[in-house]
Design an enzyme around this catalytic site. Structure first.
Site, PDB file in Angstrom:
ATOM      1  N   CYS A   1       0.848  -1.191   0.000  1.00  0.00           N
ATOM      2  CA  CYS A   1       0.000   0.000   0.000  1.00  0.00           C
ATOM      3  C   CYS A   1       0.883   1.240   0.000  1.00  0.00           C
ATOM      4  CB  CYS A   1      -0.927   0.021   1.213  1.00  0.00           C
ATOM      5  SG  CYS A   1      -0.032   0.105   2.779  1.00  0.00           S
TER       6      CYS A   1
ATOM      7  N   ASP B   1      24.065  31.463  -3.880  1.00  0.00           N
ATOM      8  CA  ASP B   1      25.381  31.217  -3.315  1.00  0.00           C
ATOM      9  C   ASP B   1      26.170  32.526  -3.475  1.00  0.00           C
ATOM     10  OD1 ASP B   1      27.747  29.810  -2.449  1.00  0.00           O
ATOM     11  OD2 ASP B   1      28.373  29.825  -4.545  1.00  0.00           O
TER      12      ASP B   1
END
Length: 831
Positions: free
Chosen positions: A31, A521
């Site tokens: 499941c 960055d």
């Protein structure tokens, strides 16, 4: 000291995290909770960046650092939970497959389903607009012959296999258009005449021809239209019947053949109709004009689709056919495809380069706008890299070939653009699901329409029922639905490539439209990445030159940008020899100098090992507050002083931050620098926020933390040092030099080092998603409104009905309008 993962290149030091993505088959899941359990276990495993499980496909996709964890380790972790993984036998490969015979979204969905079922295929996506399938597979389990078999089993034809950017589809476009023109000529030469002869009430002169003779003439005129001009529909429907499938060809063929054969029976066997008191109506005009309109739509659609893929063809056409090489001291002209790495090639002014390489002799300026979008020429001298397909403006030069054929930058870009055009956006899933069941539903609606009109409709019931039946079949073709997303993706990725933005896949376009935070960055991204020593501050009793000399003696062992700045500043000084050098990523370097420990690095790291004099501490605080990076130097547990290093901001950085804010994004910075330095840069750029003192390996975790807050993150970095963070972000954008396209971790590569491409990327993504939504709205809306109208649902209230010919014209134009709307992306301004 360090602002990126790749700190140094010393033996034994910690390197930047590598990144690899693998797909596994999973067995034992019962499941969705099983899938969630596997994901949770792997996401907490050291070295795993991301893990996602597709319960329906029983497949696991995991991105990890192969230096820290192996596929066998991953399989073992999953096995502990009671599940089994089939590890990949080899690195995954991607194949681009060109397919003929697909006519609508249902065809594409069927091919995609067949390919996905092949053992060893991790992912398959079919783009109806480009007639291509992009297949990611395990070459140890399957390969091209199996793809061909699966495609042909569905009744379609495979034109080409392989990663080559050139496709038979592109080369056969002229032939395809020529064939459509021939069929159009027949359809539109005879169709209007058939229409004229059928309208005796509109054109009284027609009634002078005896009805029986006129019906025979109409039969003779309609036969070439039905069985020559409309042959590809009939053939496609027959193939579909043979393979137990339905598609656009089924709808068109069933509709036109119903009208044609009903009319033929009335023409040659009229007695049953006369006996039943039915009028002798024929519908040859409906059959002929349906085919004429649908063919016209297909012709216009094919032309428009050709325009959508012209970005790739333009790139590929730039490589010259011949190259001038130096062999045994002689100049020889050979085919460019015969070049080999190491060949020496002569290029004259006005010529295009046949391959990638390095200039050996001569100076020039080269126009690289076809790759980078930058209009200004780039000056080149010996040692400079050059790219195949670019234009030499002046000055003859010689270069040594390094990459040829499919390894060149040009071919790589073309291949990546094609792969992106063959990929599928998340938003397309709804259209795919609908397309998969659409044709059978339409056939059911058409049958119900026929029955209701026969039972409850006004006289002549048979005539009205037949017209409504044909109208439903013809107008409900799901072509527009299938083209809505892929057409926009094709044009969007092509437009991006022309601008200097290389988009890796359709999902990147979708994610780019939804990002709300831009995380930059610092080193090499917001800054130039070429820091310089700005100040030398020796401790009391120390000499500035000696301080620089000792720092450079240790930093010469590192490749980090800050280390290079120190070594460059010490150029000309005699450096002592340092032994037993050790690197501490994100902190500094240590080594032995004449039996004493020499330390160079961040103040907090060095300060733990050697006390910092108060006067130096105050100076360091002041310098750091001004935005400079402080590097502390210590010997024998005594601080000798410190250096300050500053990396200049890119000139466009402020403008880019402002534009991103205007687009509604929150702009942040992530850096390994200390808080005062990061704060100074954040103030100068007017950033919304920043994250400082973040170690390279922690950047991805910071991105993950922001995502947990419900934020959609775009990470902009250099594409190599920031690989984990780029991979973790919803959209990873890598700055590139144009010759080193770092796409392993990033979703988007900027082909020139210009931050202004970042807001342009967002604008383009948003424009593409907006076009996709418009296309899907009109495609769904068209069918939702058109089918009830064609079925006669509005007839009892308003007397509205739809003639089959009008239905055919509307259906044809719906597909053309979707592609035409996508083509607007070529002209939309992106800022």
């Amino acid at each position: 000291m360090n602002d990126s993962p790749e700190t140094c290149s010393l033996p034994g030091e910690s390197k930047a995290p590598l990144q690899k993505t693998d797909f596994f088959k999973v067995s034992g899941m019962g499941c969705a909770a099983c899938a969630a359990r596997i994901e949770k276990i792997l996401r907490h495993a050291p070295g795993v960046f991301e893990a996602s499980v597709n319960f329906a496909a029983q497949k696991l996709k995991v991105t990890y650092d192969p230096q820290k964890i192996s596929p066998e380790d991953i399989a073992a972790l999953v096995k502990k939970e009671g599940y089994e993984l089939i590890a990949p036998r080899a690195q995954r490969e991607t194949a681009l497959v060109t397919i003929s015979g697909m006519s609508c979204a249902a065809c594409a969905a069927r091919v995609e389903k067949a390919l996905s079922k092949i053992p060893g295929v991790f992912e398959a996506s079919v783009n109806l607009a480009s007639a291509k399938a992009r297949i990611i597979y395990d070459p140890g389990l399957t390969g091209p012959p199996r793809f061909r078999e699966a495609i042909e089993k569905e009744g379609y034809r495979l034109l080409e296999l392989g990663p080559r950017p050139e496709t038979l589809l592109a080369s056969s476009e002229a032939e395809r258009l020529s064939e459509l023109k021939r069929r159009l000529l027949v359809a539109w030469s005879l169709g209007p005449l058939i229409f004229f002869l059928s309208m005796e009430k509109v054109f009284p002169v027609v009634s002078q021809i005896p009805p029986d003779l006129r019906r025979v003439i109409l039969f003779v005129l309609t036969c070439p239209v039905e069985f020559y001009a409309g042959w590809e529909f009939l053939k496609g429907a027959f193939e579909g019947l043979r393979h137990r499938r339905t598609d656009m060809n089924t709808l068109v063929s069933l509709g036109t053949l119903s009208a044609f054969f009903y009319s033929a029976v009335v023409t040659f066997w009229p007695k049953p109709f006369v006996s039943a008191g039915l009028p002798l109506h024929v519908y040859y005009d409906s059959a002929a004009m349906i085919i004429a309109f649908v063919l016209l739509g297909r012709y216009l659609e094919t032309r428009a689709r050709g325009r959508a893929t012209e970005a790739v063809r333009k790139l590929l056409s730039l490589t010259p056919a011949m190259a001038r090489v130096i062999r045994e001291g002689q100049e020889v002209e050979i085919p460019a495809e015969a070049l080999l790495p190491g060949d020496l090639v002569l290029v004259r002014p006005g010529e295009r380069l046949p391959a990638d390489g390095v200039i050996i002799e001569g100076e020039t300026a080269i126009d690289e706008s076809m790759l980078t979008g930058e209009s200004l020429p780039v000056e080149k001298a010996p040692g400079a890299k050059v790219i195949g397909g670019t234009l030499n403006l002046y000055g003859a030069f010689r270069f040594r070939v390094e990459k040829v054929g499919q390894e060149t930058t040009l071919a790589t870009i073309a291949r990546l653009v094609e792969e992106a055009q063959g990929s599928k956006a998340r938003i397309q899933r709804l259209a795919d699901k609908v397309a998969g069941i659409f044709v059978p539903i339409v056939l059911s609606i058409a049958a119900l329409t026929l029955a209701v009109w026969l039972l409850l409709g006004p006289e002549p019931r048979l005539t009205n029922a037949l017209l409504s039946f044909v109208s439903v079949l013809v107008i409900a073709c799901p072509c527009a639905m299938g083209l809505a997303t892929p057409a926009a993706v094709m044009v969007g990725t092509g437009r991006a490539a022309e601008t200097g933005i290389l988009v890796k896949n359709a999902l990147a376009l979708e994610e780019g439209a939804r990002v709300r935070v831009c995380l930059f960055d610092k080193t090499g991204t917001l800054t130039r990445g070429r820091p310089e020593v700005r100040g030398i501050f020796p401790a009391e009793g120390q000499m500035a030159e000696e301080l620089l000399r000792l720092a450079a003696a240790l930093e010469v062992h590192s490749e980090h940008p800050l280390s290079k700045a120190i070594v460059e500043a010490a150029r000309g000084l005699e450096l002592p020899k340092v032994q037993n050098v050790s690197a501490y990523p994100g902190q500094g370097l240590a080594g032995d100098l004449k039996g004493h420990r020499l330390l160079v690095g961040k103040p907090d790291w060095v300060g733990k090992r050697a006390p910092v004099p108060q006067i130096l501490q105050e100076k360091m605080t002041s310098e750091a507050a001004s935005g400079r990076t402080v590097i502390l130097v210590a010997l024998r547990d005594e601080v000798l002083g410190f250096l300050t290093i500053a990396d200049t901001l890119r000139p466009e950085a402020k403008e880019v931050v402002r534009e991103l804010k205007e687009l509604g994004l929150k702009v942040m910075m992530i850096t390994g620098d200390n808080q005062p330095t990061a704060a100074a840069i954040a103030r100068e750029l007017a950033l919304d926020d920043f994250l400082a003192e973040v170690m390279p390996q922690a950047k991805a975790e910071k991105v993950r933390e922001l995502q947990k807050e419900g934020l959609s993150i775009m990470m902009v970095g250099d594409g190599i040092n920031d690989a984990p963070a780029l991979a973790q972000a919803d959209l990873g954008v890598a700055l590139s030099s144009g010759t080193d396209i770092a796409l392993e971790s990033a979703d988007v590569a900027l082909m020139r080092e210009d931050l202004r491409l970042v807001p342009q990327t967002i604008s383009l993504c948003r424009a593409t998603l907006r076009i996709i939504k418009q296309n899907l709205f009109w495609a769904f809306g068209y069918n939702i409104l058109a089918i009830p109208l064609a079925a006669g649902l509005f007839y009892p209230l308003f007397g509205w009905r739809l003639n089959p010919m009008v239905a055919a014209a509307a259906m044809a134009m719906s597909s053309v309008s979707v592609v035409a709307n996508a083509l607007r992306l070529k002209k939309i301004a992106i800022h």
